[in-house]
Motif scaffolding. Structure first.
Motif, PDB file in Angstrom:
ATOM      1  N   PHE A 185     -27.280  21.142  -9.235  1.00  0.00           N
ATOM      2  CA  PHE A 185     -27.873  22.314  -9.882  1.00  0.00           C
ATOM      3  C   PHE A 185     -28.683  23.130  -8.875  1.00  0.00           C
ATOM      4  CE2 PHE A 185     -27.463  20.171 -14.122  1.00  0.00           C
ATOM      5  CZ  PHE A 185     -26.955  21.238 -14.841  1.00  0.00           C
ATOM      6  N   ALA A 186     -29.505  22.443  -8.090  1.00  0.00           N
ATOM      7  CA  ALA A 186     -30.401  23.116  -7.152  1.00  0.00           C
ATOM      8  C   ALA A 186     -29.619  23.917  -6.117  1.00  0.00           C
ATOM      9  CB  ALA A 186     -31.307  22.093  -6.463  1.00  0.00           C
ATOM     10  N   HIS A 187     -28.517  23.363  -5.635  1.00  0.00           N
ATOM     11  CA  HIS A 187     -27.714  24.083  -4.645  1.00  0.00           C
ATOM     12  C   HIS A 187     -27.063  25.314  -5.260  1.00  0.00           C
ATOM     13  CE1 HIS A 187     -25.155  24.956  -1.233  1.00  0.00           C
ATOM     14  NE2 HIS A 187     -24.121  24.981  -2.057  1.00  0.00           N
ATOM     15  N   ILE A 188     -26.533  25.181  -6.468  1.00  0.00           N
ATOM     16  CA  ILE A 188     -25.880  26.330  -7.110  1.00  0.00           C
ATOM     17  C   ILE A 188     -26.885  27.458  -7.329  1.00  0.00           C
ATOM     18  CG2 ILE A 188     -24.716  27.136  -9.195  1.00  0.00           C
ATOM     19  CD1 ILE A 188     -23.383  24.407  -9.408  1.00  0.00           C
ATOM     20  N   TYR A 189     -28.073  27.122  -7.816  1.00  0.00           N
ATOM     21  CA  TYR A 189     -29.087  28.155  -8.011  1.00  0.00           C
ATOM     22  C   TYR A 189     -29.472  28.804  -6.682  1.00  0.00           C
ATOM     23  CZ  TYR A 189     -30.256  27.814 -12.981  1.00  0.00           C
ATOM     24  OH  TYR A 189     -30.226  27.904 -14.350  1.00  0.00           O
ATOM     25  N   HIS A 190     -29.623  28.005  -5.654  1.00  0.00           N
ATOM     26  CA  HIS A 190     -30.077  28.537  -4.374  1.00  0.00           C
ATOM     27  C   HIS A 190     -28.999  29.361  -3.670  1.00  0.00           C
ATOM     28  CE1 HIS A 190     -31.916  28.834  -0.420  1.00  0.00           C
ATOM     29  NE2 HIS A 190     -30.862  28.232   0.117  1.00  0.00           N
ATOM     30  N   ALA A 191     -27.765  28.873  -3.671  1.00  0.00           N
ATOM     31  CA  ALA A 191     -26.728  29.472  -2.829  1.00  0.00           C
ATOM     32  C   ALA A 191     -25.679  30.274  -3.595  1.00  0.00           C
ATOM     33  CB  ALA A 191     -26.031  28.369  -2.025  1.00  0.00           C
ATOM     34  N   HIS A 192     -25.558  30.063  -4.900  1.00  0.00           N
ATOM     35  CA  HIS A 192     -24.424  30.665  -5.605  1.00  0.00           C
ATOM     36  C   HIS A 192     -24.796  31.340  -6.926  1.00  0.00           C
ATOM     37  CE1 HIS A 192     -21.829  28.789  -2.661  1.00  0.00           C
ATOM     38  NE2 HIS A 192     -22.368  27.607  -2.932  1.00  0.00           N
ATOM     39  N   TYR A 193     -26.060  31.689  -7.076  1.00  0.00           N
ATOM     40  CA  TYR A 193     -26.431  32.326  -8.339  1.00  0.00           C
ATOM     41  C   TYR A 193     -25.803  33.713  -8.472  1.00  0.00           C
ATOM     42  CZ  TYR A 193     -29.238  33.059 -12.520  1.00  0.00           C
ATOM     43  OH  TYR A 193     -29.642  33.264 -13.816  1.00  0.00           O
ATOM     44  N   LYS A 194     -25.516  34.355  -7.361  1.00  0.00           N
ATOM     45  CA  LYS A 194     -24.851  35.655  -7.425  1.00  0.00           C
ATOM     46  C   LYS A 194     -23.474  35.530  -8.069  1.00  0.00           C
ATOM     47  CE  LYS A 194     -27.123  37.921  -3.497  1.00  0.00           C
ATOM     48  NZ  LYS A 194     -26.926  38.545  -2.156  1.00  0.00           N
ATOM     49  N   GLU A 195     -22.788  34.439  -7.765  1.00  0.00           N
ATOM     50  CA  GLU A 195     -21.479  34.224  -8.387  1.00  0.00           C
ATOM     51  C   GLU A 195     -21.620  33.984  -9.892  1.00  0.00           C
ATOM     52  OE1 GLU A 195     -20.954  33.885  -4.183  1.00  0.00           O
ATOM     53  OE2 GLU A 195     -22.315  32.754  -5.449  1.00  0.00           O
ATOM     54  N   ILE A 196     -22.666  33.261 -10.275  1.00  0.00           N
ATOM     55  CA  ILE A 196     -22.930  33.046 -11.699  1.00  0.00           C
ATOM     56  C   ILE A 196     -23.176  34.392 -12.396  1.00  0.00           C
ATOM     57  CG2 ILE A 196     -24.502  31.995 -13.373  1.00  0.00           C
ATOM     58  CD1 ILE A 196     -22.763  29.952 -11.963  1.00  0.00           C
ATOM     59  N   LEU A 197     -23.939  35.264 -11.746  1.00  0.00           N
ATOM     60  CA  LEU A 197     -24.205  36.587 -12.311  1.00  0.00           C
ATOM     61  C   LEU A 197     -22.937  37.432 -12.368  1.00  0.00           C
ATOM     62  CD1 LEU A 197     -27.594  37.540 -10.585  1.00  0.00           C
ATOM     63  CD2 LEU A 197     -27.246  36.649 -12.894  1.00  0.00           C
ATOM     64  N   HIS A 198     -22.124  37.339 -11.342  1.00  0.00           N
ATOM     65  CA  HIS A 198     -20.879  38.101 -11.307  1.00  0.00           C
ATOM     66  C   HIS A 198     -19.978  37.719 -12.481  1.00  0.00           C
ATOM     67  CE1 HIS A 198     -17.507  40.318  -9.588  1.00  0.00           C
ATOM     68  NE2 HIS A 198     -16.750  39.244  -9.747  1.00  0.00           N
ATOM     69  N   LEU A 199     -20.030  36.468 -12.876  1.00  0.00           N
ATOM     70  CA  LEU A 199     -19.237  35.981 -14.008  1.00  0.00           C
ATOM     71  C   LEU A 199     -19.930  36.229 -15.347  1.00  0.00           C
ATOM     72  CD1 LEU A 199     -18.175  32.560 -12.444  1.00  0.00           C
ATOM     73  CD2 LEU A 199     -16.689  34.545 -12.803  1.00  0.00           C
ATOM     74  N   ARG A 200     -21.140  36.781 -15.282  1.00  0.00           N
ATOM     75  CA  ARG A 200     -21.953  37.020 -16.473  1.00  0.00           C
ATOM     76  C   ARG A 200     -22.174  35.718 -17.259  1.00  0.00           C
ATOM     77  NH1 ARG A 200     -19.594  42.832 -18.802  1.00  0.00           N
ATOM     78  NH2 ARG A 200     -20.004  44.020 -16.889  1.00  0.00           N
ATOM     79  N   SER A 201     -22.397  34.658 -16.510  1.00  0.00           N
ATOM     80  CA  SER A 201     -22.559  33.332 -17.118  1.00  0.00           C
ATOM     81  C   SER A 201     -23.984  32.818 -17.019  1.00  0.00           C
ATOM     82  CB  SER A 201     -21.606  32.332 -16.435  1.00  0.00           C
ATOM     83  OG  SER A 201     -20.260  32.688 -16.655  1.00  0.00           O
ATOM     84  N   GLU A 202     -24.934  33.675 -16.618  1.00  0.00           N
ATOM     85  CA  GLU A 202     -26.300  33.187 -16.445  1.00  0.00           C
ATOM     86  C   GLU A 202     -26.912  32.645 -17.734  1.00  0.00           C
ATOM     87  OE1 GLU A 202     -26.629  37.714 -16.915  1.00  0.00           O
ATOM     88  OE2 GLU A 202     -25.299  36.244 -15.961  1.00  0.00           O
ATOM     89  N   PRO A 203     -26.635  33.218 -18.937  1.00  0.00           N
ATOM     90  CA  PRO A 203     -27.217  32.598 -20.139  1.00  0.00           C
ATOM     91  C   PRO A 203     -26.700  31.178 -20.362  1.00  0.00           C
ATOM     92  CG  PRO A 203     -26.471  34.836 -20.606  1.00  0.00           C
ATOM     93  CD  PRO A 203     -25.916  34.465 -19.270  1.00  0.00           C
ATOM     94  N   HIS A 204     -25.420  30.963 -20.088  1.00  0.00           N
ATOM     95  CA  HIS A 204     -24.836  29.641 -20.269  1.00  0.00           C
ATOM     96  C   HIS A 204     -25.379  28.647 -19.238  1.00  0.00           C
ATOM     97  CE1 HIS A 204     -22.059  32.578 -21.996  1.00  0.00           C
ATOM     98  NE2 HIS A 204     -21.609  31.634 -22.805  1.00  0.00           N
TER      99      HIS A 204
END
Length: 252
Positions: A185-204
């Motif tokens: 989880f920590a790595h995804i938040y630190h390094a790949h949160y932009k990808e999460i936002l691009h997918l519009r998946s931040e609420p999930h």
């Protein structure tokens, strides 16, 4: 409620999903690892790093669940605590694995040469020679996910047949699993949160992580030092924990 003082009977669960495909780099050793501060001497005049996107509004408020997450982690009536923890671990692993699978093409040895989780923090792996080694993030995560999948498939650890009890070592095993999944989880938040936002998946993704934190605190599976790190090597998600606590999503 303390999970470590409760050893109960096992219950049959629904059939698990397909096993995650192993890779040539997967290891069968438990992923015992530690964090190290990779920063050198910092200049007192160096500018402050930009605020992570996951701490910025409106992203930090994005969630599928409204209110305190404690209400959804409480042990249901008549449910064995061991079974409750096991089922939730399976769900956390499955959902996290699916999220990582979506952004895995952006997590490469070139883009993520270390398992970073903060500006000055990268996790290290204990290899077969009991030495701490730095691994690229995709290799580290593959080791973790493969190890957890093997545990889930092991009936001696996660019993699926009536009359088979959970082992005495189950609580300590689960705590170790929890620590390693937290690092993913920590790595995804630190390094790949932009990808999460691009997918519009931040609420999930935010809801999954907040649920994970609330469950870990409720059953004493999380150490706050793993969530926050040290003063010299803080974990990026430590600030997210504090923000959500202030918002009333999590309890301190």
């Amino acid at each position: 409620m303390s999970f470590f003082n409760s050893l109960g009977r096992s219950m049959t669960r629904a059939q698990r999903g397909p096993k995650r495909s192993p890779t040539p780099t997967s290891t069968t050793l438990p992923p015992e690892s530690q964090s190290k501060d990779n920063s050198g001497a910092s200049s007192p005049v160096a500018p402050s790093p930009p605020k992570p996107l996951f701490l910025c509004s409106p992203f930090v408020e994005a969630a599928l669940v409204k209110g305190n997450f404690k209400t959804i982690v409480m042990l249901p009536k008549y449910v064995d605590i061991m079974e409750w923890v096991a089922v939730n671990i399976f769900d956390f692993y499955t959902n996290l694995n699916e999220f990582y699978g979506v952004i895995a093409e952006c997590c490469t040895q070139q883009s993520c040469p270390t398992m970073s989780a903060g500006q000055t923090l990268s996790y290290t792996w204990i290899n077969q020679d009991r030495k701490s080694v730095h691994l690229p993030a995709p290799t580290y995560i593959d080791y973790v996910m493969t190890w957890v999948q093997n545990l889930l498939d092991d009936d001696s650890v996660f019993p699926t047949k009536s009359g088979h009890d959970f082992p005495q070592s189950f609580p300590s095993t689960i705590k170790h699993v929890y620590r390693q999944l937290l690092r993913v989880f920590a790595h995804i938040y630190h390094a790949h949160y932009k990808e999460i936002l691009h997918l519009r998946s931040e609420p999930h993704f935010n809801s999954l992580f907040a649920h994970y934190l609330a469950f870990g605190r409720e059953y004493e599976l999380l150490d706050m030092k793993d969530v926050k790190g040290s003063s010299s090597a803080p974990v990026g998600i430590g600030q997210l924990w504090e923000k959500w606590r202030d918002m009333g999503l999590l309890e301190g």
